[in-house]
Design a protein around this motif. Structure first.
Motif, PDB file in Angstrom:
ATOM      1  N   TYR A  46       0.872  -1.181  -0.042  1.00  0.00           N
ATOM      2  CA  TYR A  46      -0.055  -0.028   0.006  1.00  0.00           C
ATOM      3  C   TYR A  46       1.056   1.315   0.046  1.00  0.00           C
ATOM      4  CZ  TYR A  46      -3.553   3.370   1.190  1.00  0.00           C
ATOM      5  OH  TYR A  46      -4.277   4.571   1.241  1.00  0.00           O
ATOM      6  N   PRO A  65      -3.826  -4.810   1.401  1.00  0.00           N
ATOM      7  CA  PRO A  65      -4.586  -4.004   2.113  1.00  0.00           C
ATOM      8  C   PRO A  65      -3.762  -3.485   3.218  1.00  0.00           C
ATOM      9  CG  PRO A  65      -5.703  -5.945   2.206  1.00  0.00           C
ATOM     10  CD  PRO A  65      -4.495  -6.300   1.370  1.00  0.00           C
ATOM     11  N   ASP A  73     -10.366   0.502   4.661  1.00  0.00           N
ATOM     12  CA  ASP A  73     -11.609   0.118   4.325  1.00  0.00           C
ATOM     13  C   ASP A  73     -11.813  -1.317   4.566  1.00  0.00           C
ATOM     14  OD1 ASP A  73     -12.172   2.664   3.221  1.00  0.00           O
ATOM     15  OD2 ASP A  73     -11.023   2.146   1.160  1.00  0.00           O
ATOM     16  N   GLN A  83      -9.310  -5.350  -0.664  1.00  0.00           N
ATOM     17  CA  GLN A  83      -8.305  -5.193  -1.499  1.00  0.00           C
ATOM     18  C   GLN A  83      -8.509  -4.392  -2.844  1.00  0.00           C
ATOM     19  OE1 GLN A  83      -6.625  -8.897  -3.153  1.00  0.00           O
ATOM     20  NE2 GLN A  83      -4.494  -8.271  -2.864  1.00  0.00           N
ATOM     21  N   LYS A  84      -7.640  -3.564  -2.992  1.00  0.00           N
ATOM     22  CA  LYS A  84      -7.870  -2.492  -3.995  1.00  0.00           C
ATOM     23  C   LYS A  84      -6.432  -2.683  -4.846  1.00  0.00           C
ATOM     24  CE  LYS A  84     -10.066   1.016  -1.212  1.00  0.00           C
ATOM     25  NZ  LYS A  84     -10.198   2.372  -0.702  1.00  0.00           N
ATOM     26  N   THR A  85      -6.758  -1.942  -6.179  1.00  0.00           N
ATOM     27  CA  THR A  85      -5.704  -2.035  -7.364  1.00  0.00           C
ATOM     28  C   THR A  85      -4.931  -0.672  -7.004  1.00  0.00           C
ATOM     29  OG1 THR A  85      -7.023  -0.635  -8.795  1.00  0.00           O
ATOM     30  CG2 THR A  85      -7.313  -3.162  -8.823  1.00  0.00           C
ATOM     31  N   GLU A  88      -6.522   2.525  -8.023  1.00  0.00           N
ATOM     32  CA  GLU A  88      -7.498   2.779  -6.782  1.00  0.00           C
ATOM     33  C   GLU A  88      -6.763   3.593  -5.909  1.00  0.00           C
ATOM     34  OE1 GLU A  88     -11.215  -0.203  -7.158  1.00  0.00           O
ATOM     35  OE2 GLU A  88      -9.370  -0.925  -6.370  1.00  0.00           O
ATOM     36  N   VAL A  89      -5.584   2.820  -5.307  1.00  0.00           N
ATOM     37  CA  VAL A  89      -4.706   3.653  -4.323  1.00  0.00           C
ATOM     38  C   VAL A  89      -4.226   4.810  -4.715  1.00  0.00           C
ATOM     39  CG1 VAL A  89      -2.770   2.997  -2.848  1.00  0.00           C
ATOM     40  CG2 VAL A  89      -4.517   1.148  -3.000  1.00  0.00           C
TER      41      VAL A  89
END
Length: 126
Positions: A46, A65, A73, A83-85, A88-89
């Protein structure tokens, strides 16, 4: 980092910091292959995905994450971090990435000649 075996690299919990190889003078940059390998690894964390412009090269890469905290989140159904990409981050950090990558020669360095020279110098700079 690019020379670590997957087992060794994956044993690292959280990686902090950022890389900005795009700002290293062209004659001292590592190869684009070394950069890609390194960034694919660290950008899954992250803190790198949020602050490292080079991560924008991998917009669909899944980002681990953050630890559970008031700022993370969470999926309400199972209390797991969402979990984001990288896209997105990183958000607006990736605006203008293609131009930045072209200007900083991110994909144009064929070998490690300058990087190896710089690394050797750093090892003997004491």
């Amino acid at each position: 980092i690019p020379s670590m075996h997957d087992t060794t690299f994956n044993s690292i919990g959280i990686i902090m910091g950022r890389t900005n190889w795009g700002y290293i003078p062209k004659i001292k940059k590592p190869s684009s292959d070394r950069a890609k390998t390194t960034h694919q690894r660290v950008c899954a964390h992250y803190n790198f995905a949020k602050r490292c412009k080079e991560c924008c090269d991998f917009p669909d890469l899944a980002v681990k994450p953050r630890l559970k905290s008031g700022n993370s989140d969470f999926d309400e159904a199972n209390s797991e971090p969402v979990q984001k990409t990288v896209a997105e981050v990183a958000g607006s950090l990736c605006d203008g990435f293609d131009e930045w990558a072209r200007d900083s020669k991110l994909h144009d360095i064929p070998d490690d000649y300058g990087w190896n020279e710089m690394s050797a110098f750093a090892a003997f700079a004491d």
